[in-house]
Scaffold this motif. Structure first.
Motif, PDB file in Angstrom:
ATOM      1  N   ALA A  78       0.813  -1.215   0.000  1.00  0.00           N
ATOM      2  CA  ALA A  78       0.000   0.000   0.000  1.00  0.00           C
ATOM      3  C   ALA A  78       0.849   1.269   0.000  1.00  0.00           C
ATOM      4  N   LEU A  79       1.945   1.288   0.783  1.00  0.00           N
ATOM      5  CA  LEU A  79       2.715   2.535   0.867  1.00  0.00           C
ATOM      6  C   LEU A  79       3.416   2.865  -0.456  1.00  0.00           C
ATOM      7  N   PRO A  80       4.160   1.890  -1.074  1.00  0.00           N
ATOM      8  CA  PRO A  80       4.723   2.213  -2.382  1.00  0.00           C
ATOM      9  C   PRO A  80       3.641   2.522  -3.412  1.00  0.00           C
ATOM     10  N   LEU A  81       2.478   1.892  -3.267  1.00  0.00           N
ATOM     11  CA  LEU A  81       1.402   2.169  -4.221  1.00  0.00           C
ATOM     12  C   LEU A  81       0.959   3.620  -4.117  1.00  0.00           C
ATOM     13  N   MET A  82       0.855   4.128  -2.879  1.00  0.00           N
ATOM     14  CA  MET A  82       0.473   5.527  -2.700  1.00  0.00           C
ATOM     15  C   MET A  82       1.513   6.455  -3.328  1.00  0.00           C
ATOM     16  N   LEU A  83       2.784   6.097  -3.120  1.00  0.00           N
ATOM     17  CA  LEU A  83       3.857   6.887  -3.732  1.00  0.00           C
ATOM     18  C   LEU A  83       3.742   6.824  -5.254  1.00  0.00           C
ATOM     19  N   ALA A  84       3.479   5.602  -5.761  1.00  0.00           N
ATOM     20  CA  ALA A  84       3.358   5.429  -7.207  1.00  0.00           C
ATOM     21  C   ALA A  84       2.197   6.244  -7.748  1.00  0.00           C
ATOM     22  N   VAL A  85       1.081   6.272  -6.989  1.00  0.00           N
ATOM     23  CA  VAL A  85      -0.070   7.042  -7.452  1.00  0.00           C
ATOM     24  C   VAL A  85       0.285   8.524  -7.515  1.00  0.00           C
ATOM     25  N   ALA A  86       0.976   9.005  -6.471  1.00  0.00           N
ATOM     26  CA  ALA A  86       1.365  10.421  -6.467  1.00  0.00           C
ATOM     27  C   ALA A  86       2.248  10.728  -7.675  1.00  0.00           C
ATOM     28  N   MET A  87       3.194   9.833  -7.962  1.00  0.00           N
ATOM     29  CA  MET A  87       4.094  10.093  -9.077  1.00  0.00           C
ATOM     30  C   MET A  87       3.380   9.948 -10.414  1.00  0.00           C
ATOM     31  N   ILE A  88       2.418   9.004 -10.462  1.00  0.00           N
ATOM     32  CA  ILE A  88       1.763   8.748 -11.738  1.00  0.00           C
ATOM     33  C   ILE A  88       0.833   9.913 -12.104  1.00  0.00           C
ATOM     34  N   ILE A  89       0.311  10.600 -11.084  1.00  0.00           N
ATOM     35  CA  ILE A  89      -0.497  11.790 -11.367  1.00  0.00           C
ATOM     36  C   ILE A  89       0.395  12.844 -12.034  1.00  0.00           C
ATOM     37  N   TYR A  90       1.609  12.969 -11.489  1.00  0.00           N
ATOM     38  CA  TYR A  90       2.581  13.898 -12.081  1.00  0.00           C
ATOM     39  C   TYR A  90       2.898  13.486 -13.525  1.00  0.00           C
ATOM     40  N   VAL A  91       3.152  12.176 -13.716  1.00  0.00           N
ATOM     41  CA  VAL A  91       3.483  11.683 -15.061  1.00  0.00           C
ATOM     42  C   VAL A  91       2.338  11.950 -16.019  1.00  0.00           C
ATOM     43  N   ASP A  92       1.107  11.686 -15.540  1.00  0.00           N
ATOM     44  CA  ASP A  92      -0.067  11.911 -16.369  1.00  0.00           C
ATOM     45  C   ASP A  92      -0.124  13.356 -16.837  1.00  0.00           C
ATOM     46  N   LYS A 125       2.304  15.482 -16.988  1.00  0.00           N
ATOM     47  CA  LYS A 125       3.434  15.801 -17.872  1.00  0.00           C
ATOM     48  C   LYS A 125       3.164  15.312 -19.297  1.00  0.00           C
ATOM     49  N   ILE A 126       2.668  14.070 -19.408  1.00  0.00           N
ATOM     50  CA  ILE A 126       2.405  13.512 -20.741  1.00  0.00           C
ATOM     51  C   ILE A 126       1.334  14.343 -21.436  1.00  0.00           C
ATOM     52  N   TRP A 127       0.293  14.642 -20.666  1.00  0.00           N
ATOM     53  CA  TRP A 127      -0.805  15.415 -21.211  1.00  0.00           C
ATOM     54  C   TRP A 127      -0.303  16.779 -21.703  1.00  0.00           C
ATOM     55  N   GLY A 177       3.576  21.671 -18.450  1.00  0.00           N
ATOM     56  CA  GLY A 177       3.079  20.867 -17.335  1.00  0.00           C
ATOM     57  C   GLY A 177       3.655  21.354 -16.029  1.00  0.00           C
ATOM     58  N   PRO A 178       3.451  20.619 -14.935  1.00  0.00           N
ATOM     59  CA  PRO A 178       3.972  21.062 -13.634  1.00  0.00           C
ATOM     60  C   PRO A 178       5.500  21.120 -13.666  1.00  0.00           C
ATOM     61  N   ASN A 179       6.086  22.280 -13.373  1.00  0.00           N
ATOM     62  CA  ASN A 179       7.551  22.379 -13.421  1.00  0.00           C
ATOM     63  C   ASN A 179       8.098  23.324 -12.363  1.00  0.00           C
ATOM     64  N   VAL A 180       7.312  23.630 -11.349  1.00  0.00           N
ATOM     65  CA  VAL A 180       7.750  24.623 -10.378  1.00  0.00           C
ATOM     66  C   VAL A 180       8.208  23.973  -9.065  1.00  0.00           C
ATOM     67  N   VAL A 181       7.400  23.050  -8.540  1.00  0.00           N
ATOM     68  CA  VAL A 181       7.697  22.481  -7.224  1.00  0.00           C
ATOM     69  C   VAL A 181       8.741  21.374  -7.371  1.00  0.00           C
ATOM     70  N   GLY A 182       9.907  21.593  -6.802  1.00  0.00           N
ATOM     71  CA  GLY A 182      10.942  20.560  -6.851  1.00  0.00           C
ATOM     72  C   GLY A 182      11.574  20.504  -8.237  1.00  0.00           C
ATOM     73  N   PRO A 183      12.632  19.656  -8.396  1.00  0.00           N
ATOM     74  CA  PRO A 183      13.269  19.540  -9.707  1.00  0.00           C
ATOM     75  C   PRO A 183      12.297  18.975 -10.739  1.00  0.00           C
ATOM     76  N   PHE A 184      12.150  19.599 -11.872  1.00  0.00           N
ATOM     77  CA  PHE A 184      11.214  19.224 -12.948  1.00  0.00           C
ATOM     78  C   PHE A 184       9.765  19.155 -12.464  1.00  0.00           C
ATOM     79  N   GLY A 185       9.476  19.778 -11.346  1.00  0.00           N
ATOM     80  CA  GLY A 185       8.104  19.719 -10.827  1.00  0.00           C
ATOM     81  C   GLY A 185       7.750  18.384 -10.213  1.00  0.00           C
ATOM     82  N   LEU A 186       8.778  17.576  -9.868  1.00  0.00           N
ATOM     83  CA  LEU A 186       8.535  16.220  -9.376  1.00  0.00           C
ATOM     84  C   LEU A 186       7.698  16.181  -8.102  1.00  0.00           C
ATOM     85  N   LEU A 187       7.773  17.256  -7.305  1.00  0.00           N
ATOM     86  CA  LEU A 187       7.085  17.230  -6.014  1.00  0.00           C
ATOM     87  C   LEU A 187       5.679  17.828  -6.084  1.00  0.00           C
ATOM     88  N   GLN A 188       5.216  18.106  -7.311  1.00  0.00           N
ATOM     89  CA  GLN A 188       3.921  18.751  -7.492  1.00  0.00           C
ATOM     90  C   GLN A 188       2.793  18.010  -6.760  1.00  0.00           C
TER      91      GLN A 188
END
Lengths: 206, 347
Positions: free
Chosen positions: B28-42, B44-46, B54-65
């Motif tokens: 469950a915990l890595p899944l939550m992390l994966a979901v957070a990252m996959i929202i970012y990926v989504d 970015k792709i979009w 796309g998100p590019n302000v919070v953290g490097p490349f917007g990774l922490l968005q």
């Protein structure tokens, strides 16, 4: 020990939610309690090792039947006062039904513990073999020994479905609002739009 | 893992209990992390497909968005509409989120890396995914507001319609693999295509089923182009209209966890799960989990790609596609697959 705890949790939940189905004032709440009861009954099935039945219970009753139930109940405007008014009228019928159910249950449990039924005896001799997968044993029975009964049950359901469709199907006199999907898909931008650059002060002919 | 806790001096039952809790947390915990990252990926792709950044302000490349968004909703106030049915209003997002996590219990991440290796794995997934509709329906009803209610009715009809064809597609896979257990289904795909390709998609009878499954998966998770439950031009925000703060975030996370599950199912059922793409010895050097992750990510890219390019369906088109095209097609393929297997394997 975990097995016992799980059994008591599931069983208590089934009984409690079953009681709440009939005491809840809001019919939508009733259906939701019913769903909880189904779900916990599936848990009990898992505990006795009938995982296939448990999954089917969830897929069929919780996933399909109860959703449609909820669908209908949510859309209906139910007048509670009117429903309560009928309570006294239907009370004797309800008591009769309850008595029939109780006597059937006593008969069934009596026959089961006397060992006169071949479903498996109370001492656990006739139960399915451990390790043999549920799906395999049920499949072997349904498609072997009970093949014709199973097939005819399927036919009965098919007839019921056809009947329901025939009853609700209305022939529409004029075809209004009919859509030709192929035509819609075939349509390209060129068929519907023109790109022109009209002279100033002159219109375009369509 | 049970054996490890037993070696610490616990009896079997407690060791099993603690091991299962640890397993749940490990998923469950890595899944939550994966979901957070996959929202970012989504996003970015979009954005990339729309020629934006796309998100590019919070953290490097917007990774922490996503984490910034999570913090934001966490600090917001949960507003409960006065006309809402309070209990059900709050339970609905919890149901969506919990159900989205539950299905992962039977997902094999690598050889033997599965929390519950049960005989009825695929049926379990079907059962859990059929529960997902309750979160939406209850939230729509409990909001006591028009648009959420329309959305809930749409969702109920849509999910039931596509579950029927998904059921038939899964039957084709079960028939071919000869088992209901997800790990065994993965192993049945070893060298399934011409003795070298690991995956059922290479099979001419199962390839059309994979295409149907991919599309049905999008419809089942109410993902674009089938996101009619939250069609903003018609229904404001659909069933989530009245939700705010963490309740909204739970819907959001649950939705993406479901999308990830659909991607993982595509991987597991048709593309050989943790097996490498080709049945060649040297490819097995790479750990199975890496292959599983790559394949699942690829499918998520496909989902995002479709979301960015295909316009939304009309509701009648959606119903027509489900009942008049997918259902007869998948039923036909159940007959074809079982006929072919009777002819060759069991005949």
């Amino acid at each position: 020990m975990i097995h016992t705890i799980a059994f008591y949790i599931f069983a208590a939940m089934v009984i409690a939610s079953g009681a709440l189905v009939i005491t809840a004032r809001n019919p939508v709440h009733s259906v939701l309690w019913l769903i909880l009861a189904f779900f916990n009954a599936a848990g009990l099935m898992v505990l006795v090792g009938a995982e296939f039945i448990a999954m089917l219970l969830v897929i069929v009753y919780v996933g399909a039947v109860a959703v449609l139930f909820l669908f209908v109940v949510m859309m209906l405007e139910i007048d509670f006062a009117e429903m309560r008014a009928g309570f006294v009228k239907y009370f004797p019928l309800g008591v009769l039904l309850a008595l029939i159910l109780v006597s059937e249950m006593i008969l069934g449990i009596g026959a089961y513990s006397a060992g006169s039924m071949h479903l498996g005896t109370a001492d656990g001799v006739g139960t399915p073999l451990m390790g043999e997968s549920n799906i395999r044993s049920i499949g072997a029975l349904l498609y072997g020994r009970y093949l014709f009964l199973f097939e005819s049950a399927g036919l009965v359901l098919l007839v019921a479905m056809v009947g329901a469709i025939v009853l609700t199907h209305r022939e529409r006199g004029t075809v209004r609002g009919h859509q030709n999907i192929n035509k819609q898909v075939r349509r390209r931008p060129g068929d519907a739009t023109v790109n022109t650059r009209p002279e100033v002060g002159k219109g375009i002919e369509l | 893992m049970t054996a490890f806790f037993e070696s610490l001096g616990m009896n079997y039952e407690w060791a099993w209990f603690v091991a299962t809790i640890c397993g749940i947390l490990l998923i469950a915990l890595p899944l939550m992390l994966a979901v957070a990252m996959i929202i970012y990926v989504d996003r970015k792709i979009w954005a990339a497909m729309a020629l934006r950044r796309g998100p590019n302000v919070v953290g490097p490349f917007g990774l922490l968005q996503s984490f910034a968004d999570g913090l934001k909703v966490f600090l917001q106030e949960t507003i409960i509409p006065s006309a809402a049915n309070k209990g059900l209003f709050l339970i609905a997002p919890i149901i969506t989120f919990t159900v989205a996590l539950m299905a992962w219990a039977v997902m094999p991440f690598a050889e033997g890396a599965v929390l519950a290796d049960i005989n009825v794995g695929l049926l379990y997934i079907l059962a859990i995914s059929s529960l997902g509709v309750y979160g939406v329906v209850i939230s729509g009803w409990a909001s006591n507001s028009k648009y959420p209610f329309f959305s809930a009715l749409r969702a109920a009809a849509q999910m039931i319609s596509y579950e029927v064809s998904i059921g038939f597609i899964l039957i084709c896979v079960i028939l071919w693999a000869g088992t209901n257990n997800l790990s065994d289904i993965v192993m049945a795909q070893k060298g399934a295509g011409l003795g070298i390709v690991n995956g059922f998609f290479f099979n001419i009878l199962l390839f059309p089923m994979w295409v149907l499954f991919l599309i049905s998966g999008m419809a089942e998770t109410a993902r674009a182009p089938f996101d009619l439950t939250e069609a903003e031009s018609e229904l404001v925000a659909g069933y989530q209209t009245e939700y705010s703060s963490m309740a909204f975030a739970l819907f959001w996370l649950g939705e993406y966890a479901n999308v990830l599950l659909m991607c993982a199912l595509n991987t597991t059922l048709f593309f050989g799960g943790w097996l490498p793409p080709l049945d060649i010895g040297i490819l097995y050097v790479v750990p199975g989990f890496i292959w599983w992750l790559l394949k699942t990510f690829f499918f998520f890219f496909v989902f995002s790609w479709v979301k960015a390019t295909v316009p939304r369906f009309r509701y009648d088109q959606l119903m027509r596609l489900g009942w008049k095209i997918f259902l007869p097609m998948s039923l036909l393929f159940v007959v074809l697959v079982s006929g072919y297997l009777m002819l060759t394997r069991y005949g």
